[in-house]
Design a protein around this motif. Sequence first.
Motif, PDB file in Angstrom:
ATOM      1  N   PHE A 266      11.100  48.517  -0.142  1.00 14.52           N
ATOM      2  CA  PHE A 266      11.685  47.814  -1.287  1.00 14.52           C
ATOM      3  C   PHE A 266      12.975  47.117  -0.879  1.00 14.52           C
ATOM      4  CE2 PHE A 266      12.757  52.327  -1.609  1.00 14.52           C
ATOM      5  CZ  PHE A 266      14.138  52.304  -1.651  1.00 14.52           C
ATOM      6  N   GLY A 267      13.864  47.785  -0.171  1.00 16.16           N
ATOM      7  CA  GLY A 267      15.061  47.134   0.339  1.00 16.16           C
ATOM      8  C   GLY A 267      16.284  47.326  -0.527  1.00 16.16           C
ATOM      9  N   MET A 268      17.211  48.204  -0.097  1.00 19.04           N
ATOM     10  CA  MET A 268      18.441  48.438  -0.843  1.00 19.04           C
ATOM     11  C   MET A 268      19.306  47.185  -0.913  1.00 19.04           C
ATOM     12  SD  MET A 268      18.457  51.532  -2.018  1.00 19.04           S
ATOM     13  CE  MET A 268      20.183  51.891  -2.344  1.00 19.04           C
ATOM     14  N   VAL A 269      19.232  46.334   0.109  1.00 22.63           N
ATOM     15  CA  VAL A 269      20.079  45.131   0.108  1.00 22.63           C
ATOM     16  C   VAL A 269      19.752  44.217  -1.071  1.00 22.63           C
ATOM     17  CG1 VAL A 269      20.646  45.092   2.565  1.00 22.63           C
ATOM     18  CG2 VAL A 269      18.495  44.048   1.773  1.00 22.63           C
ATOM     19  N   TYR A 270      18.523  44.223  -1.518  1.00 25.43           N
ATOM     20  CA  TYR A 270      18.165  43.396  -2.677  1.00 25.43           C
ATOM     21  C   TYR A 270      18.876  43.891  -3.935  1.00 25.43           C
ATOM     22  CZ  TYR A 270      14.299  41.710   0.273  1.00 25.43           C
ATOM     23  OH  TYR A 270      13.548  41.162   1.280  1.00 25.43           O
ATOM     24  N   LEU A 271      18.966  45.210  -4.086  1.00 22.98           N
ATOM     25  CA  LEU A 271      19.674  45.767  -5.238  1.00 22.98           C
ATOM     26  C   LEU A 271      21.161  45.431  -5.150  1.00 22.98           C
ATOM     27  CD1 LEU A 271      18.084  49.339  -5.504  1.00 22.98           C
ATOM     28  CD2 LEU A 271      17.342  47.228  -6.607  1.00 22.98           C
ATOM     29  N   GLU A 272      21.743  45.586  -3.973  1.00 21.25           N
ATOM     30  CA  GLU A 272      23.166  45.300  -3.799  1.00 21.25           C
ATOM     31  C   GLU A 272      23.476  43.834  -4.079  1.00 21.25           C
ATOM     32  OE1 GLU A 272      23.868  46.512   0.179  1.00 21.25           O
ATOM     33  OE2 GLU A 272      23.830  48.668  -0.261  1.00 21.25           O
ATOM     34  N   ALA A 273      22.643  42.939  -3.545  1.00 22.42           N
ATOM     35  CA  ALA A 273      22.881  41.505  -3.723  1.00 22.42           C
ATOM     36  C   ALA A 273      22.779  41.112  -5.194  1.00 22.42           C
ATOM     37  CB  ALA A 273      21.881  40.709  -2.889  1.00 22.42           C
ATOM     38  N   GLN A 274      21.754  41.598  -5.875  1.00 25.27           N
ATOM     39  CA  GLN A 274      21.574  41.239  -7.276  1.00 25.27           C
ATOM     40  C   GLN A 274      22.666  41.854  -8.150  1.00 25.27           C
ATOM     41  OE1 GLN A 274      17.035  40.711  -8.403  1.00 25.27           O
ATOM     42  NE2 GLN A 274      17.262  42.480  -7.058  1.00 25.27           N
ATOM     43  N   GLN A 283      10.233  37.187  -0.273  1.00 23.45           N
ATOM     44  CA  GLN A 283       8.815  36.882  -0.408  1.00 23.45           C
ATOM     45  C   GLN A 283       8.183  37.870  -1.371  1.00 23.45           C
ATOM     46  OE1 GLN A 283       7.376  36.768   3.764  1.00 23.45           O
ATOM     47  NE2 GLN A 283       7.207  34.553   3.522  1.00 23.45           N
ATOM     48  N   ASP A 284       7.126  37.451  -2.026  1.00 24.87           N
ATOM     49  CA  ASP A 284       6.451  38.262  -3.035  1.00 24.87           C
ATOM     50  C   ASP A 284       5.588  39.310  -2.339  1.00 24.87           C
ATOM     51  OD1 ASP A 284       5.235  39.333  -5.201  1.00 24.87           O
ATOM     52  OD2 ASP A 284       4.143  37.535  -5.794  1.00 24.87           O
ATOM     53  N   ARG A 285       6.232  40.385  -1.931  1.00 23.30           N
ATOM     54  CA  ARG A 285       5.560  41.463  -1.207  1.00 23.30           C
ATOM     55  C   ARG A 285       5.543  42.731  -2.064  1.00 23.30           C
ATOM     56  NH1 ARG A 285       4.980  40.650   4.300  1.00 23.30           N
ATOM     57  NH2 ARG A 285       5.859  38.692   5.080  1.00 23.30           N
ATOM     58  N   PRO A 286       4.522  43.601  -1.893  1.00 19.89           N
ATOM     59  CA  PRO A 286       4.496  44.854  -2.642  1.00 19.89           C
ATOM     60  C   PRO A 286       5.778  45.636  -2.383  1.00 19.89           C
ATOM     61  CG  PRO A 286       2.397  44.492  -1.530  1.00 19.89           C
ATOM     62  CD  PRO A 286       3.345  43.442  -1.014  1.00 19.89           C
ATOM     63  N   GLY A 287       6.328  46.242  -3.391  1.00 19.93           N
ATOM     64  CA  GLY A 287       7.567  46.974  -3.236  1.00 19.93           C
ATOM     65  C   GLY A 287       8.766  46.075  -3.426  1.00 19.93           C
ATOM     66  N   VAL A 288       8.841  45.016  -2.643  1.00 21.66           N
ATOM     67  CA  VAL A 288       9.966  44.085  -2.742  1.00 21.66           C
ATOM     68  C   VAL A 288      10.015  43.450  -4.126  1.00 21.66           C
ATOM     69  CG1 VAL A 288      10.908  41.898  -1.878  1.00 21.66           C
ATOM     70  CG2 VAL A 288      10.075  43.609  -0.265  1.00 21.66           C
ATOM     71  N   GLN A 289       8.886  42.946  -4.605  1.00 27.97           N
ATOM     72  CA  GLN A 289       8.875  42.268  -5.892  1.00 27.97           C
ATOM     73  C   GLN A 289       9.238  43.214  -7.038  1.00 27.97           C
ATOM     74  OE1 GLN A 289       8.442  38.761  -6.457  1.00 27.97           O
ATOM     75  NE2 GLN A 289       9.393  39.567  -8.309  1.00 27.97           N
ATOM     76  N   GLU A 290       9.003  44.524  -6.853  1.00 29.10           N
ATOM     77  CA  GLU A 290       9.325  45.484  -7.908  1.00 29.10           C
ATOM     78  C   GLU A 290      10.821  45.591  -8.185  1.00 29.10           C
ATOM     79  OE1 GLU A 290       7.415  49.328  -7.780  1.00 29.10           O
ATOM     80  OE2 GLU A 290       5.720  48.502  -6.666  1.00 29.10           O
ATOM     81  N   VAL A 291      11.657  45.187  -7.226  1.00 23.20           N
ATOM     82  CA  VAL A 291      13.107  45.287  -7.432  1.00 23.20           C
ATOM     83  C   VAL A 291      13.736  43.903  -7.608  1.00 23.20           C
ATOM     84  CG1 VAL A 291      13.296  47.470  -6.186  1.00 23.20           C
ATOM     85  CG2 VAL A 291      13.582  45.335  -4.927  1.00 23.20           C
ATOM     86  N   MET A 292      12.934  42.919  -7.968  1.00 23.35           N
ATOM     87  CA  MET A 292      13.414  41.549  -8.121  1.00 23.35           C
ATOM     88  C   MET A 292      13.474  41.111  -9.583  1.00 23.35           C
ATOM     89  SD  MET A 292      14.165  40.323  -5.229  1.00 23.35           S
ATOM     90  CE  MET A 292      13.829  40.583  -3.490  1.00 23.35           C
ATOM     91  N   ALA A 293      14.568  40.466  -9.950  1.00 24.53           N
ATOM     92  CA  ALA A 293      14.688  39.911 -11.296  1.00 24.53           C
ATOM     93  C   ALA A 293      13.870  38.636 -11.434  1.00 24.53           C
ATOM     94  CB  ALA A 293      16.155  39.617 -11.610  1.00 24.53           C
ATOM     95  N   ALA A 294      13.647  37.917 -10.336  1.00 25.51           N
ATOM     96  CA  ALA A 294      12.903  36.654 -10.369  1.00 25.51           C
ATOM     97  C   ALA A 294      11.694  36.739  -9.442  1.00 25.51           C
ATOM     98  CB  ALA A 294      13.806  35.492  -9.940  1.00 25.51           C
ATOM     99  N   VAL A 295      10.643  36.023  -9.784  1.00 30.24           N
ATOM    100  CA  VAL A 295       9.445  35.971  -8.949  1.00 30.24           C
ATOM    101  C   VAL A 295       9.786  35.264  -7.641  1.00 30.24           C
ATOM    102  CG1 VAL A 295       7.096  35.079  -8.761  1.00 30.24           C
ATOM    103  CG2 VAL A 295       7.929  35.985 -10.949  1.00 30.24           C
TER     104      VAL A 295
END
Length: 351
Positions: A266-274, A283-295
């Motif tokens: 999923f990636g902690m950096v995505y949570l920190e950045a947002q 990229q729209d990958r399993p896990g990653v997209q679950e922690v994204m506010a935007a597609v």
Amino acid sequence: MIAFYAPLKAPTHEVPSGDRAMARGLMAALTPFGRVAVASDLRSLDLAGDAAVQARLKGAAEAEVARLVRELPVETQLWVTYHNYYKAPDLIGPAVSAARGIPYVQVESTRAKKRLTGAWAGFAAAAEAASDAAAVIFYLTERDGETLARDRAAGQRLVHLRPFLPRAELPPASTLAEGAPMLAAGMMRAGDKMASYALIAELLGLLDGDWRLEIAGDGPARAEVEALMAPFGERVRMLGQLGAPEMSDAYRRAGLFLWPGVNEAFGMVYLEAQAAGLPVVAQDRPGVQEVMAAVQPAVASGAQGMAAAIVALRDAGLRRERGMAARAFIADRHLLGAATATLASALGVEA
């Protein structure tokens, strides 16, 4: 007291990573229920499928079990293991919990029955047995939840615990200033991380106009990453490995966060950045997209899809809209309070 164990990487490990950050975050989320102590720092990781290494680790784990059965404080009421899987199984928790008569639960475990033959067969069997022993398994992504449900032990509960930041409130927001640099962050090592860096280098070659990129991270493949970025000269700045305060500064001065996320859980950096209000290009990958506010752009669109997303975010209005939505998304479901509430509900305890 709650006994905490992370067989892949202890919360006290000297090398920063998403696993270490998540382990520390879990300890923080559990703290409202009582004192949380690291039960053992034994790392059961075998990356190579080496029978001799596995035998040595099993021996070390047996010694730890004997020690903990004797020495674990009498007030210990719960054992929590984070990230049990076939390359780093929990060889300690189930035995200690059974001997001491305390509940045993897991967080972010993965099932891999296809590994029950081959170089990791013994470790895979140990990981499966540990998962079977858990009264509750908290899963972080829907993909993990599917495999856990498929192989769930009788009477076992599965609970979705969303990935979270170990903080109660959002950090200061980025100003998203015009001309602010893009920011990428990832360990520099062979495999999936290098695949993400290669995608970044490819998409940078597609960008026109005046852009800058800062890269936070270090590792054994730093020379290879520097070689990938060399054609872009001073437009790419290597920041090296940053501590938490310096990383927070990097988020605040950035205009967007860029990381493809090849095979990321999923990636902690995505949570920190947002949380800092940065729009993200991944990229729209399993896990990653679950922690994204935007597609995110489809994997099949490759570097071109990510480059197009970056170009779209040059629009100041869209950039700020996405940044505000990202902060609201994190505040709603990915901070410490939400994690503690989920844990409390599933474990039947009060914070």
